[in-house]
Design a protein around this motif. Structure first.
Motif, PDB file in Angstrom:
ATOM      1  N   ARG A  48       0.874  -1.010  -0.110  1.00 45.03           N
ATOM      2  CA  ARG A  48      -0.117   0.311   0.028  1.00 45.03           C
ATOM      3  C   ARG A  48       0.716   1.305   0.000  1.00 45.03           C
ATOM      4  O   ARG A  48       0.386   2.000  -0.859  1.00 45.03           O
ATOM      5  CB  ARG A  48      -0.959   0.048   1.579  1.00 45.03           C
TER       6      ARG A  48
ATOM      7  N   SER B 213     -12.876  -7.159  -5.812  1.00 45.70           N
ATOM      8  CA  SER B 213     -12.318  -7.397  -6.870  1.00 45.70           C
ATOM      9  C   SER B 213     -12.676  -9.754  -7.634  1.00 45.70           C
ATOM     10  O   SER B 213     -13.659 -10.315  -6.238  1.00 45.70           O
ATOM     11  CB  SER B 213     -11.098  -8.112  -6.680  1.00 45.70           C
TER      12      SER B 213
ATOM     13  N   TYR C 166       1.882   2.375  -3.273  1.00 47.59           N
ATOM     14  CA  TYR C 166       1.281   2.393  -4.481  1.00 47.59           C
ATOM     15  C   TYR C 166       0.604   3.821  -4.030  1.00 47.59           C
ATOM     16  O   TYR C 166       0.415   4.635  -4.836  1.00 47.59           O
ATOM     17  CB  TYR C 166      -0.629   1.606  -4.253  1.00 47.59           C
TER      18      TYR C 166
ATOM     19  N   THR D  98      -4.415  10.965  -7.801  1.00 48.05           N
ATOM     20  CA  THR D  98      -3.847   9.981  -8.132  1.00 48.05           C
ATOM     21  C   THR D  98      -4.082   9.921  -6.905  1.00 48.05           C
ATOM     22  O   THR D  98      -3.735   8.368  -7.065  1.00 48.05           O
ATOM     23  CB  THR D  98      -2.255  10.540  -8.696  1.00 48.05           C
TER      24      THR D  98
ATOM     25  N   VAL E 137      -7.699   8.068  -7.814  1.00 49.97           N
ATOM     26  CA  VAL E 137      -7.290   6.489  -8.295  1.00 49.97           C
ATOM     27  C   VAL E 137      -6.625   5.688  -7.557  1.00 49.97           C
ATOM     28  O   VAL E 137      -7.046   4.589  -7.340  1.00 49.97           O
ATOM     29  CB  VAL E 137      -6.243   6.896  -9.552  1.00 49.97           C
ATOM     30  N   THR E 138      -5.295   5.888  -6.483  1.00 53.93           N
ATOM     31  CA  THR E 138      -4.874   4.986  -5.806  1.00 53.93           C
ATOM     32  C   THR E 138      -5.613   4.049  -4.302  1.00 53.93           C
ATOM     33  O   THR E 138      -5.875   2.507  -4.624  1.00 53.93           O
ATOM     34  CB  THR E 138      -3.579   5.433  -5.199  1.00 53.93           C
TER      35      THR E 138
ATOM     36  N   THR F  79      -8.358   1.946  -6.624  1.00 53.13           N
ATOM     37  CA  THR F  79      -7.514   0.901  -6.925  1.00 53.13           C
ATOM     38  C   THR F  79      -7.248  -0.460  -5.830  1.00 53.13           C
ATOM     39  O   THR F  79      -8.056  -2.097  -5.851  1.00 53.13           O
ATOM     40  CB  THR F  79      -6.558   0.366  -7.382  1.00 53.13           C
TER      41      THR F  79
ATOM     42  N   HIS G 140     -10.981  -1.601  -4.258  1.00 52.13           N
ATOM     43  CA  HIS G 140     -11.710  -2.567  -5.151  1.00 52.13           C
ATOM     44  C   HIS G 140     -11.116  -3.774  -5.414  1.00 52.13           C
ATOM     45  O   HIS G 140     -11.571  -4.695  -5.534  1.00 52.13           O
ATOM     46  CB  HIS G 140     -11.530  -1.783  -6.716  1.00 52.13           C
ATOM     47  N   ARG G 141      -9.744  -4.615  -5.638  1.00 54.56           N
ATOM     48  CA  ARG G 141      -8.772  -5.431  -5.430  1.00 54.56           C
ATOM     49  C   ARG G 141      -9.178  -5.900  -3.641  1.00 54.56           C
ATOM     50  O   ARG G 141      -8.716  -6.622  -3.586  1.00 54.56           O
ATOM     51  CB  ARG G 141      -7.963  -4.870  -5.279  1.00 54.56           C
TER      52      ARG G 141
END
Length: 245
Positions: free
Chosen positions: A186, A222, A189, A207, A210-211, A214, A217-218
């Motif tokens: 993390r 996911s 990222y 950014t 977005v990070t 991401t 979501h994972r």
């Protein structure tokens, strides 16, 4: 040498707020991943069960070459990322000592002249995040080593209470090592996202969002998470194929 107060005065309010926003998102999404609601566990939390089952199944497995190979691959992953972080730290330190290239890029993008100290401060944020990642990976590598020692101390006796106790101890060490490993990822990222600050506070916020999205979501939406929840049934495999053509 400028002190912290002078540096803060040089930064604009948008810069300060965007940097604080990034740090809050980094800490917030990390806390949410490690402390999810019982009704919606994260991938990180779901994997704990399988790590415990792995160590319990290790009791009556002989020889344990397969287990040693699995643990060795986990340690190799932490060593790889730790080495990559060291290279990134060296690159960031070199860039802090030579911000002329960033000035030329800013001029080409019509961003206007920027004091060298501001470039250095903006590079400092991803540098701190990647340094934290390095420390997490190193600790994870070491704890995986502790886990391997504990695995070697598990007796090959299903009926032994000592064997089950040591297997569960090895599982908790494995979980702790994985926790540090995920924290390191993390940080990596968010270090990549923090590079957006070089383009301005608005880019940093973008950014960072977005990070954060991401990572969320994972961990919570996911295909891997759905498979861990459903198990390797035919229906789950069909869903995976439909979602990932």
């Amino acid at each position: 040498m400028m002190d912290l107060k002078t540096i803060l005065l040089l930064l604009s309010w948008p810069d300060l707020l965007s940097a604080v926003f990034t740090i809050l998102c980094w800490g917030g999404v990390g806390w949410h991943v490690e402390h999810p609601r019982q009704s919606r566990p994260s991938v990180n939390r779901l994997m704990r069960r399988y790590r415990r089952e792995w160590m319990l199944n290790n009791i009556d497995r002989s020889p344990r070459v397969h287990d040693a190979t699995l643990l060795g691959s986990l340690r190799d992953g932490t060593a790889f990322f730790a080495s990559a972080c060291l290279i990134a730290i060296g690159g960031a330190l070199a860039l802090i000592g030579n911000t002329d290239r960033l000035d030329r890029v800013a001029e080409e993008l019509n961003m206007g002249p920027t004091p060298a100290i501001l470039w250095e401060v903006k590079i400092l944020l991803p540098l701190l995040l990647i340094t934290n990642a390095f420390m997490k990976f190193v600790w994870s590598h070491r704890v995986f080593g502790y886990c391997s020692v504990m695995m070697g101390a598990i007796p090959n006796d299903e009926q032994s209470a000592e064997a089950r106790s040591r297997a569960l101890m090895a599982a908790e060490l494995n979980i702790e090592a994985a926790r540090s490993y995920n924290r390191g990822l993390r940080s990596v990222y968010f270090a990549l996202g923090a590079l957006g600050w070089l383009l301005g506070p608005g880019a940093l916020v973008l950014t960072t969002l977005v990070t954060t999205a991401t990572i969320w979501h994972r961990e919570f939406a996911s295909a891997s998470r759905r498979l861990l929840l459903a198990g390797p049934t035919d229906e789950a495999l069909r869903d995976m194929e439909r979602d990932n053509p």
